[in-house]
Design a protein around this motif. Sequence first.
Motif, short mmCIF file in Angstrom:
data_model
loop_
_atom_site.label_atom_id
_atom_site.label_comp_id
_atom_site.label_asym_id
_atom_site.label_seq_id
_atom_site.Cartn_x
_atom_site.Cartn_y
_atom_site.Cartn_z
N UNK A 117 0.82 -1.22 0.00
CA UNK A 117 0.00 0.00 0.00
C UNK A 117 0.85 1.27 0.00
N UNK A 118 2.07 1.17 0.48
CA UNK A 118 2.96 2.34 0.50
C UNK A 118 3.29 2.82 -0.91
N UNK A 119 3.03 1.99 -1.90
CA UNK A 119 3.24 2.44 -3.28
C UNK A 119 2.36 3.65 -3.58
N UNK A 120 1.20 3.73 -2.94
CA UNK A 120 0.33 4.91 -3.13
C UNK A 120 1.00 6.17 -2.56
N UNK A 121 1.82 6.01 -1.53
CA UNK A 121 2.56 7.15 -0.97
C UNK A 121 3.50 7.70 -2.03
N UNK A 122 4.28 6.83 -2.63
CA UNK A 122 5.26 7.28 -3.62
C UNK A 122 4.57 7.84 -4.87
N UNK A 123 3.51 7.20 -5.31
CA UNK A 123 2.80 7.70 -6.50
C UNK A 123 2.21 9.08 -6.26
N UNK A 124 1.64 9.29 -5.07
CA UNK A 124 1.04 10.60 -4.78
C UNK A 124 2.11 11.68 -4.65
N UNK A 125 3.26 11.33 -4.09
CA UNK A 125 4.37 12.29 -4.00
C UNK A 125 4.78 12.74 -5.40
N UNK A 126 4.86 11.81 -6.32
CA UNK A 126 5.20 12.15 -7.70
C UNK A 126 4.11 13.00 -8.34
N UNK A 127 2.85 12.70 -8.04
CA UNK A 127 1.72 13.49 -8.55
C UNK A 127 1.80 14.93 -8.04
N UNK A 128 2.41 15.11 -6.87
CA UNK A 128 2.56 16.44 -6.28
C UNK A 128 3.89 17.08 -6.69
N UNK A 129 4.40 16.64 -7.83
CA UNK A 129 5.59 17.22 -8.46
C UNK A 129 6.87 17.08 -7.66
N UNK A 130 6.96 16.05 -6.84
CA UNK A 130 8.23 15.77 -6.18
C UNK A 130 9.17 15.17 -7.21
N UNK A 131 10.44 15.53 -7.14
CA UNK A 131 11.45 15.04 -8.07
C UNK A 131 11.53 13.52 -8.00
#
Length: 124
Positions: A64-78
């Motif tokens: 489920x932590x994959x959603x953490x990383x995907x959302x961070x990328x959606x929020x324009x994190x490098x």
Amino acid sequence: IDSVYNASVDSMRAALKVLNRYKTRKVAILGDIFEMGSFAEEGHKQVGKDASENADVIIAIGKDAEFISKEALENNMNKENVHHFATKEEAMENFKDILQKGDTILVKASRGMHLEEVVEFLNK
């Protein structure tokens, strides 16, 4: 910051705000939050958004932590600063390529993720 004994969306978000107060490079090592049922995806996404705003580097561990990383990328994190690993063992194998001396590191997940092993590894 060792907070591996328990996790909820609210406690994750609060811990990330504490991490953000540090002046050094901030690394959030975040694992799955268990027992969330149908709210699992949305809850992990909320954590991912907050992580992108409060940490310089995110290391997400678990299904489920994959959603953490995907959302961070959606929020324009490098994308160079966002990592997802299926297991803590896989993550630990890659720490040498991600972590830097002087980093402030938050480790937080549900107790069942056993991320105390990550804390022990980091303390060596």
